[in-house]
Design a protein around this motif. Structure first.
Motif, PDB file in Angstrom:
ATOM      1  N   LEU A 159      -6.910 -12.573 -47.478  1.00 19.57           N
ATOM      2  CA  LEU A 159      -7.070 -13.969 -47.102  1.00 19.57           C
ATOM      3  C   LEU A 159      -8.260 -14.554 -47.855  1.00 19.57           C
ATOM      4  O   LEU A 159      -9.201 -13.830 -48.187  1.00 19.57           O
ATOM      5  N   VAL A 160      -8.221 -15.844 -48.083  1.00 22.81           N
ATOM      6  CA  VAL A 160      -9.335 -16.496 -48.769  1.00 22.81           C
ATOM      7  C   VAL A 160      -9.708 -17.752 -48.002  1.00 22.81           C
ATOM      8  O   VAL A 160      -8.869 -18.640 -47.802  1.00 22.81           O
ATOM      9  N   ASN A 161     -10.957 -17.803 -47.571  1.00 24.38           N
ATOM     10  CA  ASN A 161     -11.446 -18.982 -46.860  1.00 24.38           C
ATOM     11  C   ASN A 161     -12.067 -19.989 -47.821  1.00 24.38           C
ATOM     12  O   ASN A 161     -11.805 -21.179 -47.740  1.00 24.38           O
ATOM     13  N   ARG A 162     -12.889 -19.476 -48.747  1.00 25.45           N
ATOM     14  CA  ARG A 162     -13.572 -20.343 -49.719  1.00 25.45           C
ATOM     15  C   ARG A 162     -13.551 -19.657 -51.078  1.00 25.45           C
ATOM     16  O   ARG A 162     -13.933 -18.499 -51.211  1.00 25.45           O
ATOM     17  N   LYS A 163     -13.080 -20.344 -52.096  1.00 28.62           N
ATOM     18  CA  LYS A 163     -12.963 -19.760 -53.437  1.00 28.62           C
ATOM     19  C   LYS A 163     -14.307 -19.826 -54.156  1.00 28.62           C
ATOM     20  O   LYS A 163     -14.912 -20.894 -54.256  1.00 28.62           O
TER      21      LYS A 163
END
Length: 319
Positions: A159-163
């Motif tokens: 999962l990615v919240n902030r790149k």
């Protein structure tokens, strides 16, 4: 012959100091580092002091009962790990002229990453390149991203919240989360349930189920359904959230395609809602600054080609 000023430090540096610092950082102790290096403690302390003098900065803060790396020390440790990983890969690099591919591929996964894209890739690669060695580790998504940033692994899937600007992110697949309960739960086996029937029942959550995190869509739906107030269990691992739900502790949200077999075997019961489910995107995360050995380069290249040649519809799992 004049030496490029940018390379002058590398020529001056005693590389043994870097290796000693790496062991100190790993052991979190001068004494343990000296024991591991088969050297005296004063010699290891002197090596650390020499390296700090060369770099003109403090690398370790030590005091009574405390030992921690400074911010400069943490940065140097990450760089030293990458350097020594590169050195350890020299035999594979030198042997690249050989036809048979060999080397290590290290993969970091979030706990609920289940996709034929990865499984099929591993099947083909293991068949075609039997001498390549794989290490697959399951971590929280935050840890996956951090370790990829520090060049600790070939690739991450999470999962990615902030790149982060220094990493590459490729949309790997999309999954949808549904709500489930286990056999001991009072809602198990009941037909015709509505969202209202779920209200005020306890919930079991992933650590990342926060309003400002990657699973925020699930949190928003829980809030609307009145499932937000009683979180009775948490884990970063899907297996442990699944365990708590199966034990009847509360309702849990899972990717629908991941728990299909559990539902078919009567271990979990699907609850409403059945439409407008929270969608979650899973990303392949790469560090363009990491030096890849030949096996890693081929593996990543094959996986990227698979993603490019597979439309998003075929990478979307909705049960």
């Amino acid at each position: 012959m004049l030496i490029d000023p940018d390379r002058k430090f590398a020529f001056k540096l005693d590389w043994n100091l870097l290796r000693t610092f790496l062991v100190i950082a790993e052991e979190q102790s001068i004494t343990r580092a000296a024991h591991r290096l088969l050297r005296g403690q004063p010699a290891v302390s002197l090596a650390l002091k020499r390296l700090e003098t060369e770099l003109d900065c403090r690398l370790v803060e030590r005091g009574k009962g405390t030992f921690r790396l400074t911010s400069a020390g943490r940065k140097l440790h990450a760089e030293a790990v990458a350097i020594f990983q590169g050195v350890s890969q020299l035999p594979d690099s030198i042997g690249q002229a050989q036809n048979e591919l060999s080397g290590d591929v290290r993969i970091l996964l979030a706990s609920h990453v289940i996709t034929p894209l990865l499984d099929d890739q591993l099947t083909r690669f293991a068949r075609d390149h039997p001498k390549v060695r794989f290490t697959i580790r399951v971590e929280s998504s935050n840890t996956v991203v951090q370790d990829i940033r520090e060049r600790q692994a070939t690739l991450g899937i999470c999962l990615v919240n902030r790149k982060l600007p220094d990493l590459e992110y490729l949309h790997m697949f999309r999954e949808y989360f549904g709500f489930y309960c286990g056999r001991p739960h009072p809602l198990f086996g009941r037909e015709g349930l509505t969202v209202e029937d779920l209200r005020d029942h306890p919930f079991v959550a992933f650590d990342t189920e926060e309003i400002d995190n990657a699973l925020r869509r699930i949190v928003m739906l829980r809030n609307r359904m009145g499932l937000a107030s009683q979180v009775v269990g948490r884990s970063s691992q899907l297996e442990e959230v699944r365990r708590m739900v199966m034990c009847g502790m509360g309702i849990g949200a899972f990717p629908t395609h991941v728990v299909e077999q559990d539902v078919a075997q009567g271990l979990l019961w699907r609850l409403p809602p059945r439409d407008k489910l929270p969608e979650v995107d899973i990303y392949l995360v790469l560090n363009p600054r990491k030096h890849l050995n030949r096996a890693e380069d081929v593996f990543v290249g094959d996986l990227l080609r698979t993603l490019r040649n597979t439309p998003l519809e075929a990478r979307t799992y909705l049960a």
